[in-house]
Design an enzyme around this catalytic site. Structure first.
Site, PDB file in Angstrom:
ATOM      1  N   ARG A 158      -8.251   7.242   4.543  1.00 12.28           N
ATOM      2  CA  ARG A 158      -8.345   7.448   5.993  1.00 12.28           C
ATOM      3  C   ARG A 158      -8.391   8.944   6.247  1.00 12.28           C
ATOM      4  O   ARG A 158      -7.565   9.694   5.717  1.00 12.28           O
ATOM      5  CB  ARG A 158      -7.150   6.821   6.708  1.00 12.28           C
ATOM      6  CG  ARG A 158      -7.118   5.308   6.653  1.00 12.28           C
ATOM      7  CD  ARG A 158      -5.810   4.752   7.138  1.00 12.28           C
ATOM      8  NE  ARG A 158      -4.714   5.180   6.270  1.00 12.28           N
ATOM      9  CZ  ARG A 158      -3.433   4.964   6.543  1.00 12.28           C
ATOM     10  NH1 ARG A 158      -3.079   4.349   7.644  1.00 12.28           N
ATOM     11  NH2 ARG A 158      -2.496   5.377   5.710  1.00 12.28           N
TER      12      ARG A 158
ATOM     13  N   ASN B 250       4.139   0.845   2.285  1.00 13.27           N
ATOM     14  CA  ASN B 250       3.972  -0.229   3.264  1.00 13.27           C
ATOM     15  C   ASN B 250       4.185  -1.587   2.620  1.00 13.27           C
ATOM     16  O   ASN B 250       3.555  -1.916   1.607  1.00 13.27           O
ATOM     17  CB  ASN B 250       2.563  -0.181   3.857  1.00 13.27           C
ATOM     18  CG  ASN B 250       2.263   1.155   4.523  1.00 13.27           C
ATOM     19  OD1 ASN B 250       2.582   1.365   5.674  1.00 13.27           O
ATOM     20  ND2 ASN B 250       1.647   2.052   3.777  1.00 13.27           N
TER      21      ASN B 250
ATOM     22  N   SER C 133      -3.103  -2.895   5.984  1.00 10.42           N
ATOM     23  CA  SER C 133      -4.450  -3.243   6.446  1.00 10.42           C
ATOM     24  C   SER C 133      -5.533  -2.359   5.845  1.00 10.42           C
ATOM     25  O   SER C 133      -5.274  -1.418   5.098  1.00 10.42           O
ATOM     26  CB  SER C 133      -4.503  -3.166   7.973  1.00 10.42           C
ATOM     27  OG  SER C 133      -4.159  -1.872   8.410  1.00 10.42           O
TER      28      SER C 133
ATOM     29  N   LYS D 142      11.842   3.095   6.570  1.00 11.76           N
ATOM     30  CA  LYS D 142      11.849   4.517   6.193  1.00 11.76           C
ATOM     31  C   LYS D 142      13.219   4.949   5.678  1.00 11.76           C
ATOM     32  O   LYS D 142      13.317   5.861   4.852  1.00 11.76           O
ATOM     33  CB  LYS D 142      11.439   5.372   7.398  1.00 11.76           C
ATOM     34  CG  LYS D 142      10.088   4.992   8.015  1.00 11.76           C
ATOM     35  CD  LYS D 142       8.964   5.055   7.013  1.00 11.76           C
ATOM     36  CE  LYS D 142       7.620   4.741   7.656  1.00 11.76           C
ATOM     37  NZ  LYS D 142       7.482   3.319   8.070  1.00 11.76           N
TER      38      LYS D 142
ATOM     39  N   ARG E  82       0.855  -1.190   0.000  1.00 15.53           N
ATOM     40  CA  ARG E  82       0.000   0.000   0.000  1.00 15.53           C
ATOM     41  C   ARG E  82       0.886   1.234   0.000  1.00 15.53           C
ATOM     42  O   ARG E  82       1.730   1.398   0.878  1.00 15.53           O
ATOM     43  CB  ARG E  82      -0.932   0.032   1.219  1.00 15.53           C
ATOM     44  CG  ARG E  82      -2.097   1.018   1.055  1.00 15.53           C
ATOM     45  CD  ARG E  82      -2.916   1.153   2.325  1.00 15.53           C
ATOM     46  NE  ARG E  82      -2.186   1.861   3.360  1.00 15.53           N
ATOM     47  CZ  ARG E  82      -2.105   1.479   4.628  1.00 15.53           C
ATOM     48  NH1 ARG E  82      -2.701   0.370   5.040  1.00 15.53           N
ATOM     49  NH2 ARG E  82      -1.415   2.192   5.505  1.00 15.53           N
TER      50      ARG E  82
ATOM     51  N   LYS F 264      10.963  10.216  11.364  1.00 16.88           N
ATOM     52  CA  LYS F 264      10.398   8.873  11.278  1.00 16.88           C
ATOM     53  C   LYS F 264      11.446   7.825  11.645  1.00 16.88           C
ATOM     54  O   LYS F 264      12.567   7.859  11.140  1.00 16.88           O
ATOM     55  CB  LYS F 264       9.907   8.590   9.853  1.00 16.88           C
ATOM     56  CG  LYS F 264       8.759   9.476   9.392  1.00 16.88           C
ATOM     57  CD  LYS F 264       8.308   9.060   7.995  1.00 16.88           C
ATOM     58  CE  LYS F 264       7.105   9.868   7.533  1.00 16.88           C
ATOM     59  NZ  LYS F 264       6.620   9.383   6.212  1.00 16.88           N
TER      60      LYS F 264
ATOM     61  N   GLU G 208       4.288   7.336   2.718  1.00 17.02           N
ATOM     62  CA  GLU G 208       5.139   6.175   2.955  1.00 17.02           C
ATOM     63  C   GLU G 208       4.681   5.035   2.066  1.00 17.02           C
ATOM     64  O   GLU G 208       3.600   5.079   1.470  1.00 17.02           O
ATOM     65  CB  GLU G 208       5.104   5.741   4.423  1.00 17.02           C
ATOM     66  CG  GLU G 208       3.734   5.271   4.892  1.00 17.02           C
ATOM     67  CD  GLU G 208       3.717   4.873   6.356  1.00 17.02           C
ATOM     68  OE1 GLU G 208       4.774   4.954   7.004  1.00 17.02           O
ATOM     69  OE2 GLU G 208       2.649   4.476   6.843  1.00 17.02           O
TER      70      GLU G 208
ATOM     71  N   GLU H  47       6.360   0.357  11.934  1.00 19.46           N
ATOM     72  CA  GLU H  47       5.056   0.360  11.301  1.00 19.46           C
ATOM     73  C   GLU H  47       3.987   0.351  12.384  1.00 19.46           C
ATOM     74  O   GLU H  47       4.242   0.016  13.529  1.00 19.46           O
ATOM     75  CB  GLU H  47       4.893  -0.872  10.402  1.00 19.46           C
ATOM     76  CG  GLU H  47       5.947  -0.995   9.306  1.00 19.46           C
ATOM     77  CD  GLU H  47       5.915   0.150   8.322  1.00 19.46           C
ATOM     78  OE1 GLU H  47       4.847   0.750   8.121  1.00 19.46           O
ATOM     79  OE2 GLU H  47       6.971   0.456   7.737  1.00 19.46           O
ATOM     80  N   GLY H  48       2.744   0.706  11.965  1.00 19.79           N
ATOM     81  CA  GLY H  48       1.623   0.573  12.886  1.00 19.79           C
ATOM     82  C   GLY H  48       1.104   1.865  13.474  1.00 19.79           C
ATOM     83  O   GLY H  48       0.122   1.867  14.199  1.00 19.79           O
TER      84      GLY H  48
END
Length: 514
Positions: free
Chosen positions: A490, A152, A157, A325, A132, A390, A150, A394-395
């Site tokens: 989002r 992923n 998800s 990153k 993603r 950064k 970024e 992740e998360g």
């Protein structure tokens, strides 16, 4: 139609219309599996209740040309990150535990060391990436431009739930036309979203490439996962459309159930409910992206055991490292993109200079904190009001923003700087608003039980982030197949720096193209 103005969104509604729209939206979400498990001290083995996922009542406006540009770029990104994952020398240099990030970041270092041991034992088989790429609109130009937040490579998800929230907004359009509140809310401006089918297609392609009848796909999940329905919809799609069975296991489960044949490297799972061990074709990680998933050395050894198997990993450890990153920052350096996208090998497909320029144009300026001794830190201190720092995590919830940067940098010693990058902040359009709906928490539920009206919808100035999904099946120096397969949005309150839905910062949304 007059030019679109972000500051005029969302359209105005009366209080009665807003209440009715909230009822329609939450009812649809509960009816169509747009769900979360409720907050609990400990999730029960068999959940008995669910809440709707946080959502937006109106889709977010996004320029059609930039949406199509992001879809086009995904094919380039799929190939780029697949090739990075197959370049051992590059990953050793950037993420390794000798001279790279892994030397100062224990989590990255542990993964790299385990991967190095595994790759020294045997050739890496096929790998699968479910990707993603996340973007924001950058408003310093008119019209705005597309800028990447970024990329992923692990546990990307909300693909299946984004599919459903797009269906929610389309349903409202067909049901009541959003009360004719905007000329932009027309069917042709609602792009299709088939992310569930697309992501399942990638997993099915890996399973078919493994080519062992009766094998299953393994989902490695976190204990107490609230976002379980986002995973379950993929499981159902694999069984119903592809006749592929899924086994769900946590790392602690796998410590008891997983075994590998030392000669064939076949991974099998044996549980109390399985009459015979089941061979695993593909391992899909929805865990193992954070240090908390590895409470002890045994957890790392288990992860490396899975990597040794001949099952196709999604992602493999090198592909997980490729999503760091630091890799994103190093790609900005001159000549690095050309290394991967215009390789010297004539048998390997190349991309045009126009493609490469378009990819570069989607990046903000980045640099490492270890740049030229103290230069990286000094630049960050001078420009901290327009920056985000950064780490290799992740998360959500891991970054450092603006005024928090100077005191944070003072806590880093020189060796720790290598694990952090600085990125100029993207400046989204001003004045964009939205109606954000979250399920009632315990206090709201108490008030409702006592006859009060609990507030569930909030009108806020917002920022919307677009994610484009894709997948690639690759290995042994070749990208076998890649696809762009869908998208998510989002949306968060403008005052929130972080953007994770699972971490409570954002709501799920969809698009209206303008």
């Amino acid at each position: 139609m007059p030019p679109f103005a972000f500051s005029n969104w969302p359209p105005s509604l009366s209080e009665d219309q807003l209440q009715e729209l909230t009822l329609i939206a939450t009812s649809y979400a509960l009816s169509h599996g747009l769900l979360y498990l409720p907050v609990a001290a400990k999730q029960p083995p068999a959940p008995s209740s669910a809440i709707h996922a946080p959502l937006s009542l109106f889709p977010s406006p996004f320029p059609r040309q930039l949406f199509e540009q992001a879809q086009k770029l995904q094919h380039i990104y799929n190939t780029l990150y697949a090739r990075i994952a197959m370049d051992e020398d590059f990953l050793d240099e950037v993420m390794g535990a000798v001279d790279g990030v892994g030397a100062v970041d224990e989590f990255v270092g542990q993964l790299w060391k385990g991967w190095k041991q595994v790759r020294d034992e045997d050739a890496v088989p096929l790998q699968l990436g479910l990707f993603r790429s996340d973007y924001l609109l950058h408003s310093t130009s008119d019209p705005p431009s597309l800028k990447q937040v970024e990329f992923n490579t692990i546990s990307s998800s909300f693909g299946t739930l984004s599919d459903r929230v797009a269906g929610l907004h389309r349903y409202i359009l067909f049901a009541n036309g959003y009360y004719d509140s905007s000329p932009h809310l027309k069917a042709e401006n609602f792009p299709p979203n088939n992310t569930t089918a697309g992501l399942a297609q990638g997993l099915a392609a890996a399973h078919e490439a493994y080519n062992v009848p009766g094998s299953s796909v393994l989902f490695v999940v976190q204990p107490g996962e609230r976002n379980v329905f986002d995973q379950r919809w993929l499981e159902y799609e694999l069984l119903e459309r592809h006749s592929i069975k899924v086994i769900r296991q946590t790392m602690s489960d796998l410590a008891q159930t997983a075994s590998i044949d030392l000669n064939t490297k076949v991974l099998t799972i044996k549980t109390a409910t399985l009459s015979t061990p089941v061979e695993i074709s593909t391992i899909y990680f929805r865990a193992c992206y954070t240090p908390t998933d590895f409470p002890d050395s045994a957890a790392y050894e288990l992860r490396f055991l899975l990597e040794r198997s001949r099952a196709i990993k999604c992602p493999s450890i090198p592909l997980q490292l490729a999503g760091g990153k630091k890799v994103q920052q190093v790609l900005c350096q001159p000549g690095i993109l050309e290394r991967f996208l215009t390789p010297a090998d004539a048998s390997t497909s190349s991309f045009s200079q126009e493609d490469i320029s378009e990819l570069r144009a989607s990046w903000m300026y980045m640099w490492g904190m270890d740049l030229n001794g103290d230069e990286g830190v000094e630049k960050a201190l001078t420009n901290h009001g327009k920056l985000v720092l950064k780490p290799q995590r992740e998360g959500g919830g891991n970054n450092v923003y603006k005024a928090s940067i100077p005191p944070f940098l003072r806590t880093l010693d020189a060796s720790e700087r290598q694990a952090w990058i600085a990125m100029e902040l993207i400046e989204p359009p001003e004045g964009l608003g939205g109606y954000l709906v979250r399920a009632a928490g315990p206090e709201q539920q108490r008030r409702e039980h006592e006859g009060e009206q609990a507030d569930k919808v909030v009108r806020a100035d917002v920022v919307s982030e677009l994610g484009i999904f894709g997948w690639a099946l690759f290995g042994l120096g070749k990208v076998n197949r890649d696809e762009e397969v869908g998208w998510l949005v989002r949306t968060k309150g403008k005052d929130s720096d972080e953007g994770g839905v699972a971490t409570g910062f954002s709501v799920l949304d969809s698009l209206v193209l303008v």
